[in-house]
Design an enzyme around this catalytic site. Structure first.
Site, PDB file in Angstrom:
ATOM      1  N   GLU A  22      92.832  14.667  83.791  1.00  0.00           N
ATOM      2  CA  GLU A  22      94.047  13.946  84.067  1.00  0.00           C
ATOM      3  C   GLU A  22      94.929  15.065  84.307  1.00  0.00           C
ATOM      4  OE1 GLU A  22      94.858  11.271  81.113  1.00  0.00           O
ATOM      5  OE2 GLU A  22      92.784  10.403  80.891  1.00  0.00           O
ATOM      6  N   ASN A  48      87.619   8.514  75.176  1.00  0.00           N
ATOM      7  CA  ASN A  48      88.716   9.207  75.876  1.00  0.00           C
ATOM      8  C   ASN A  48      89.456   9.815  75.083  1.00  0.00           C
ATOM      9  OD1 ASN A  48      90.405   8.879  78.507  1.00  0.00           O
ATOM     10  ND2 ASN A  48      91.660   8.374  76.894  1.00  0.00           N
ATOM     11  N   GLU A  49      89.973  11.081  75.122  1.00  0.00           N
ATOM     12  CA  GLU A  49      90.831  11.881  74.408  1.00  0.00           C
ATOM     13  C   GLU A  49      90.785  11.348  72.653  1.00  0.00           C
ATOM     14  OE1 GLU A  49      94.692  10.842  75.926  1.00  0.00           O
ATOM     15  OE2 GLU A  49      94.657  12.571  77.318  1.00  0.00           O
ATOM     16  N   TRP A  89     105.522   8.073  78.220  1.00  0.00           N
ATOM     17  CA  TRP A  89     105.266   8.355  76.980  1.00  0.00           C
ATOM     18  C   TRP A  89     106.087   9.376  76.179  1.00  0.00           C
ATOM     19  CZ3 TRP A  89     103.295  13.140  76.391  1.00  0.00           C
ATOM     20  CH2 TRP A  89     102.592  13.523  77.431  1.00  0.00           C
TER      21      TRP A  89
HETATM   22  C1  GAL Z   1      96.340  10.057  78.702  1.00  0.00           C
HETATM   23  C2  GAL Z   1      95.097   9.062  78.659  1.00  0.00           C
HETATM   24  C3  GAL Z   1      95.140   8.041  79.623  1.00  0.00           C
HETATM   25  C4  GAL Z   1      96.526   7.720  79.905  1.00  0.00           C
HETATM   26  C5  GAL Z   1      97.350   8.778  80.289  1.00  0.00           C
HETATM   27  C6  GAL Z   1      98.936   8.623  80.545  1.00  0.00           C
HETATM   28  O1  GAL Z   1      96.595  10.500  77.425  1.00  0.00           O
HETATM   29  O2  GAL Z   1      93.786   9.478  78.553  1.00  0.00           O
HETATM   30  O3  GAL Z   1      94.374   7.083  79.442  1.00  0.00           O
HETATM   31  O4  GAL Z   1      97.143   6.731  78.650  1.00  0.00           O
HETATM   32  O5  GAL Z   1      97.481   9.741  78.972  1.00  0.00           O
HETATM   33  O6  GAL Z   1      99.682   9.694  80.762  1.00  0.00           O
END
Ligand code: GAL
Length: 633
Positions: free
Chosen positions: A315, A143-144, A323
């Site tokens: 996503e 993931n990322e 965040w």
């Molecule tokens: C992405 C990540 C996800 C989740 C999301 C929250 O960077 O792949 O798992 O944390 O951000 O915005």
């Protein structure tokens, strides 16, 4: 192709009794895809070798039986605590030599052989068990990569692998010493085992050393990913993807993409606005609930190229996130707009992150398509609208754009190694050029640095590409397109040394960069006729035509036939002037778009988007705030 929607789901977060209703609700909303699994290692293997996959079998069964297609993620971004106890040295060390701790995610070093072996093992378990499962429609590795600043690791494992990488690249230590100029400051090494990592040096390390370390670190990401892809492919014919991010440039996404079938990326337009777009306060205020009008489009075009045509948004921001420095709610309509904008750029699927907001842990302040109490959140309502619209729309197709920009991760490594002035960076140079092209109403293709065939393009811009191999220079010089180079194009050789003859040393273009300077950003250098250079300029010599001049009389932009060299960091007005002029030369029609209005041509459709908070006029008619408008061409 049928464009689709999806969501990211964590069955392990919810009682099993909820899964069926969730799956039904996803299908009812018009979703096709559901991504699962990518953080579930501790639930699948609670202690070493104790496997507990039954719940995942059932989850895939429930989702698949409801009619959804599963994207199955390998869980290697979140190694459980027992794994750290088994391999205490598997974590990355930061540039200060401090170990990254357990208690969030991505706590591993790409070079650690023990961790890589554990990844092989868990990925093989996944691939063997689900490789032939008809509900699994696609895979996601990890993931990322690179998220939370995790590409560069200064660990002992990285050191050992770096030395081997250098030995392989340079052959002998003498060759390395020569290539890097290690005679300077008595930095000559006696063997590859003398070489350290370029952190904790008293002052800056040799830029050749730093650039090599960045290239090595990038290659480690690609080989880590390849290891997983190879295992998955032994057992499954479903496409393999990875979810990249916005403005993460520490590794070469094209190299990772070479091993994938589909490139995906995670798009958080409001989250990105504050600290990744590089805009001023006024811009951030006016787009606070919509996102930057060009940032998503840039990445859509980038990942279309990384995925060799096949790409998704894995996503999509569903509401306020948790965040960013500030986490506003999107304007109503934006979650629909973002999806349509992605389709306009060729996305096969758009998946919202996440299905239901989690009331616990780090992302409890992160919206989902459902609220924690299970009620519909705005993202679900807008996704349903997109699903309805997709049913009623003929396909969105992709055709070659009239203009192209080269994006080269290696150039970003070089700028990051040696920015020369505070705030100067490669991404921003390319993104500023991209924005200027979009404001002229143009659709843009992003090309990788290995491209040699530029046919069909009216303009190809490769600003800021610090190292340009000779065959690329030749291919550009021979192309039919108008070519834009500079600032800093071809300014270093492959080992980060100033070449002689001096840059850009471009065939058929008599321009030489005699000297460069960086200045404070509040000392703009005006250009005659409009626009400025800000923070950086080059003194250009040569017999090519001067097409823009600084007010002090020095050449700013020089041109010979189809080759144009830009000798400074352009502000928006300077880029706009230059591209307008080149479009006129290349007979490309332009418009003057302002505010948040942009368009993208998708086959016979021109899709207009309005990131503005007010309705606006377009040549195709009025477009609502946060609206989308479809124009038949
Ligand atoms: C992405 C990540 C996800 C989740 C999301 C929250 O960077 O792949 O798992 O944390 O951000 O915005």
């Amino acid at each position: 192709m049928k464009r689709t929607l999806g969501t990211c789901y964590y069955p392990e977060h919810w009682p099993e009794e909820m899964w069926e209703a969730d799956a039904r609700r996803m299908v009812d909303a018009g979703l096709t895809w559901v991504r699962i699994g990518e953080f579930a290692w501790s639930k699948l293997e609670p202690s070493p070798g104790e496997l507990s996959f039954d719940w995942l079998d059932r989850a895939i069964g429930v989702l698949g039986t409801a009619g959804l297609k599963v994207v199955l993620g390998t869980p290697t971004a979140t190694p459980p605590i027992w794994l750290l106890k088994k391999h205490p040295d598997m974590v990355a060390l930061d540039a200060d030599g401090k170990a990254r701790g357990f208690g969030s995610r991505r706590h591993y070093c790409f070079s650690h052989e023990g961790y890589r072996a554990e990844c092989d093992r868990i990925v093989r378990l996944f691939a063997e068990r689900y490789g032939a499962n008809s509900h699994v429609g696609a895979w996601q590795t990890d993931n990322e990569y690179g998220c939370h600043d995790t590409t560069l690791s200064y660990s002992p494992a990285a050191l050992a692998a770096f030395r081997a990488w250098l030995a392989n690249r340079y052959g002998t230590i003498e060759a390395l010493n020569r290539a890097w100029g290690n005679v300077f400051w008595s930095m000559e090494y006696g063997s590859f085992d003398d070489i350290g990592l370029p952190n904790l040096t008293v002052t800056e390390p040799n830029p050749s050393h730093m650039l090599a370390f960045r290239r090595f670190s990038s290659d480690q990401v690609a080989s880590f990913n390849r290891q997983q892809v190879d295992i998955i492919r032994q057992h499954s014919s479903a496409p393999v993807s990875h979810n990249f991010m916005g403005r993460i440039t520490e590794f070469d996404h094209f190299k990772v993409g070479d091993d994938l079938d589909i490139a995906t990326w995670d798009s958080y337009p409001l989250g990105f606005l504050e600290d990744r777009v590089g805009a001023d306060d006024a811009h951030q205020r006016s787009f606070a609930r919509q996102g930057d009008p060009d940032f998503q489009a840039f990445h859509h075009d980038l990942y279309r190229s990384v995925g060799k045509g096949r790409w998704w948004v894995m996503e999509q921001q569903p509401g306020p996130v948790n965040w960013a420095p500030y986490n506003p709610a999107p304007l109503p309509g934006m979650m629909r707009l973002w999806a349509w904008e992605a389709y306009a750029h060729g996305a096969e699927a758009v998946c919202y992150f996440r299905w239901r907001q989690a009331p616990f842990a780090q992302e409890q302040m992160h919206a989902g398509m459902l609220r924690p109490d299970n009620a519909d959140a705005p993202a679900l309502i807008e996704a349903r609208q997109v699903a309805d619209e997709l049913r009623g729309t003929s396909d969105v197709s992709v055709k070659q754009a009239p203009v192209a920009l080269i994006f080269d991760y290696d150039a970003d490594f070089a700028w990051a190694t040696q920015p020369h002035g505070a705030g100067l960076n490669y991404f921003q140079v390319v993104f500023d050029a991209y924005r200027a092209l979009r404001k002229l109403g143009l659709s843009v293709d992003i090309l990788r640095a290995q491209t040699r065939d530029f046919s069909g393009y009216g303009i190809v811009a490769a600003p800021g590409m610090i190292y340009m191999p000779h065959d690329l220079k030749r291919a550009l010089a021979e192309a039919d397109a108008e070519i834009v180079l500079g600032p800093r194009s071809a300014a270093r050789n492959a080992d980060m040394v100033i070449p002689v003859p001096l840059p850009p040393d471009m065939p058929d273009l008599d321009v030489t960069v005699a000297r460069v300077e960086s200045t404070r950003p509040d000392m703009p250098m005006p250009l005659r006729g409009g626009g400025h250079f800000i923070g950086y300029r080059e003194e250009l010599e040569g017999s090519a035509d001067v097409i823009f001049e600084l007010e002090d009389g020095h050449p700013a932009v020089m041109c010979s036939d189809n080759l144009t060299y830009v000798g400074g960091w352009c502000d928006d007005a300077a880029w706009a002037r230059l591209f307008k002029e080149l479009c006129r030369k290349a007979r490309i029609e332009t418009m003057d778009l302002s505010g948040g209005v942009r368009c993208r041509d998708a086959g016979d459709l021109r899709i207009w988007t309005n990131y503005g908070a007010e309705a606006a006029d377009t040549p195709a008619g009025r477009i609502a705030a946060a609206g989308v408008l479809f124009e038949e061409l």
